[in-house]
Enzyme design. Sequence first.
Site, PDB file in Angstrom:
ATOM      1  N   TYR A  12      -1.180  -0.213  10.415  1.00 51.71           N
ATOM      2  CA  TYR A  12      -1.541  -0.680   9.310  1.00 51.71           C
ATOM      3  C   TYR A  12      -0.271  -0.082   8.500  1.00 51.71           C
ATOM      4  O   TYR A  12       0.233  -1.009   7.762  1.00 51.71           O
ATOM      5  CB  TYR A  12      -2.696   0.073   8.693  1.00 51.71           C
ATOM      6  CG  TYR A  12      -3.126  -0.400   7.346  1.00 51.71           C
ATOM      7  CD1 TYR A  12      -3.481  -1.749   6.918  1.00 51.71           C
ATOM      8  CD2 TYR A  12      -3.003   0.631   6.213  1.00 51.71           C
ATOM      9  CE1 TYR A  12      -3.773  -1.780   5.770  1.00 51.71           C
ATOM     10  CE2 TYR A  12      -3.266   0.378   4.983  1.00 51.71           C
ATOM     11  CZ  TYR A  12      -3.588  -1.029   4.510  1.00 51.71           C
ATOM     12  OH  TYR A  12      -3.852  -1.402   3.316  1.00 51.71           O
ATOM     13  N   SER A  63       0.837  -1.229  -0.073  1.00 54.49           N
ATOM     14  CA  SER A  63      -0.056  -0.069  -0.109  1.00 54.49           C
ATOM     15  C   SER A  63       0.829   1.425   0.079  1.00 54.49           C
ATOM     16  O   SER A  63       1.995   0.983   0.504  1.00 54.49           O
ATOM     17  CB  SER A  63      -0.832   0.011   1.264  1.00 54.49           C
ATOM     18  OG  SER A  63      -1.482   1.192   1.458  1.00 54.49           O
TER      19      SER A  63
HETATM   20  P1  NDP Z   1     -11.105  -6.231   0.802  1.00 51.09           P
HETATM   21  O1  NDP Z   1     -11.506  -6.108   2.049  1.00 51.09           O
HETATM   22  O2  NDP Z   1     -12.191  -6.451  -0.070  1.00 51.09           O
HETATM   23  O3  NDP Z   1     -10.211  -7.629   0.576  1.00 51.09           O
HETATM   24  C1  NDP Z   1      -9.443  -8.109   1.602  1.00 51.09           C
HETATM   25  C2  NDP Z   1      -9.397  -9.682   1.293  1.00 51.09           C
HETATM   26  O4  NDP Z   1      -8.655 -10.456   2.302  1.00 51.09           O
HETATM   27  C3  NDP Z   1     -10.814 -10.185   1.484  1.00 51.09           C
HETATM   28  O5  NDP Z   1     -11.158 -11.025   0.435  1.00 51.09           O
HETATM   29  C4  NDP Z   1     -10.765 -10.920   2.888  1.00 51.09           C
HETATM   30  O6  NDP Z   1     -11.668 -12.313   2.554  1.00 51.09           O
HETATM   31  C5  NDP Z   1      -9.403 -11.443   2.654  1.00 51.09           C
HETATM   32  N1  NDP Z   1      -8.692 -11.753   4.034  1.00 51.09           N
HETATM   33  C6  NDP Z   1      -8.884 -11.095   4.983  1.00 51.09           C
HETATM   34  N2  NDP Z   1      -8.289 -11.623   6.217  1.00 51.09           N
HETATM   35  C7  NDP Z   1      -8.028 -12.803   5.676  1.00 51.09           C
HETATM   36  C8  NDP Z   1      -7.262 -14.086   6.517  1.00 51.09           C
HETATM   37  N3  NDP Z   1      -7.351 -13.967   7.495  1.00 51.09           N
HETATM   38  N4  NDP Z   1      -7.034 -15.107   5.703  1.00 51.09           N
HETATM   39  C9  NDP Z   1      -7.502 -15.092   4.484  1.00 51.09           C
HETATM   40  N5  NDP Z   1      -8.223 -14.096   3.754  1.00 51.09           N
HETATM   41  C10 NDP Z   1      -8.328 -12.989   4.490  1.00 51.09           C
HETATM   42  O7  NDP Z   1     -10.087  -4.952   0.493  1.00 51.09           O
HETATM   43  P2  NDP Z   1      -9.062  -4.707  -0.781  1.00 51.09           P
HETATM   44  O8  NDP Z   1      -9.526  -5.839  -1.979  1.00 51.09           O
HETATM   45  O9  NDP Z   1      -8.993  -3.272  -0.947  1.00 51.09           O
HETATM   46  O10 NDP Z   1      -7.651  -5.371   0.051  1.00 51.09           O
HETATM   47  C11 NDP Z   1      -6.795  -6.339  -0.782  1.00 51.09           C
HETATM   48  C12 NDP Z   1      -5.466  -5.776  -0.380  1.00 51.09           C
HETATM   49  O11 NDP Z   1      -5.122  -4.465  -0.906  1.00 51.09           O
HETATM   50  C13 NDP Z   1      -5.187  -5.505   0.975  1.00 51.09           C
HETATM   51  O12 NDP Z   1      -3.790  -6.211   1.237  1.00 51.09           O
HETATM   52  C14 NDP Z   1      -5.128  -4.023   1.364  1.00 51.09           C
HETATM   53  O13 NDP Z   1      -4.181  -3.753   2.444  1.00 51.09           O
HETATM   54  C15 NDP Z   1      -4.630  -3.791   0.103  1.00 51.09           C
HETATM   55  N6  NDP Z   1      -4.715  -2.157  -0.266  1.00 51.09           N
HETATM   56  C16 NDP Z   1      -6.157  -1.485  -0.583  1.00 51.09           C
HETATM   57  C17 NDP Z   1      -6.246  -0.560  -0.892  1.00 51.09           C
HETATM   58  C18 NDP Z   1      -7.619   0.259  -0.794  1.00 51.09           C
HETATM   59  O14 NDP Z   1      -7.649   1.446  -0.920  1.00 51.09           O
HETATM   60  N7  NDP Z   1      -8.753  -0.554  -0.894  1.00 51.09           N
HETATM   61  C19 NDP Z   1      -5.060   0.460  -0.816  1.00 51.09           C
HETATM   62  C20 NDP Z   1      -3.843   0.067  -0.840  1.00 51.09           C
HETATM   63  C21 NDP Z   1      -3.456  -1.446  -0.518  1.00 51.09           C
HETATM   64  P3  NDP Z   1     -12.337 -13.035   3.720  1.00 51.09           P
HETATM   65  O15 NDP Z   1     -12.821 -11.829   4.683  1.00 51.09           O
HETATM   66  O16 NDP Z   1     -13.140 -14.044   3.176  1.00 51.09           O
HETATM   67  O17 NDP Z   1     -11.214 -13.551   4.427  1.00 51.09           O
END
Ligand code: NDP
Length: 253
Positions: free
Chosen positions: A161, A148
Amino acid sequence: MNHPALAARTAVVTGAASGIGTATARTLASNGARVALLARRTERLDALAADIAAAGGQALAVTADITDQASVDAAAKAVHDAYGQVDLVVNNAGVMLPNPVSDGRLDEWTRMIDTNLTGALRVVRAFTADLTAAAGDGRTADLVNVSSIAAHVLFPEYAVYGATKAALTQLSAALRTELGPCDVRVSTIEPGLTGTELGEHIDNPELREQLGGMLTAIPALSAEDVADLVAYTVSRPRHVNLRHSVVLPTRQA
Ligand code: NDP
């Protein structure tokens, strides 16, 4: 954009239940890759796998919690049993739980570190042997870590974070020194504001509102915009490593 080079790839995408992970899985599958979908919400993964199959692609739903070693081990076994060796890993799962450090939220700190850093490491541990073996056989092999801009940009209340993402960016760079000589590409992708479910777990009403305000004020990236960058990165010729990309909405400085 079409990426014919992805047709023969076998991918694992973590966090495939929503947002960037879902979009990345769809993009890789629509370019012909077989994609293992990892996350905790089984129904989401099943629905996505069915969608991908209906569109003519191949996907495998694998329920996994990356904070749980036994769960990651079982997921790796399920992926290997179904698809054999993996040559593309997208470490995308993550959680963002902002609060002032003075609130002392050890629960949130632990969850973020265990998901964003140790969780990513568990996935690296599970699939690095596949990547080095694939590269050793002359195939293209990729480890993509979704970090990020919070790794570099300071946001009050997002200190922990940001620390997990700075650690992931550093880990990713350091892994290049180990895996690059084995012909495994390691790349870091740092998105800015992206419209996903990431903010839905924020339990501080003011910070939820602040993020909502940013999403209203700035046209955010879509998850598909980030997925497009992932697909571009992993479809370069195998000697070309687009090692570190920052992708921002145009209006985010
Ligand atoms: P979402 O919350 O939509 O996606 C996060 C995903 O991670 C979900 O599918 C969730 O699925 C999964 N997840 C969370 N915890 C676990 C776990 N313990 N085991 C397995 N899977 C897990 O957010 P984003 O798509 O935005 O996030 C994706 C990545 O992008 C993250 O690493 C985030 O930090 C990064 N990011 C996002 C930004 C934004 O503005 N959105 C900006 C910069 C980086 P489930 O709950 O079913 O496990």
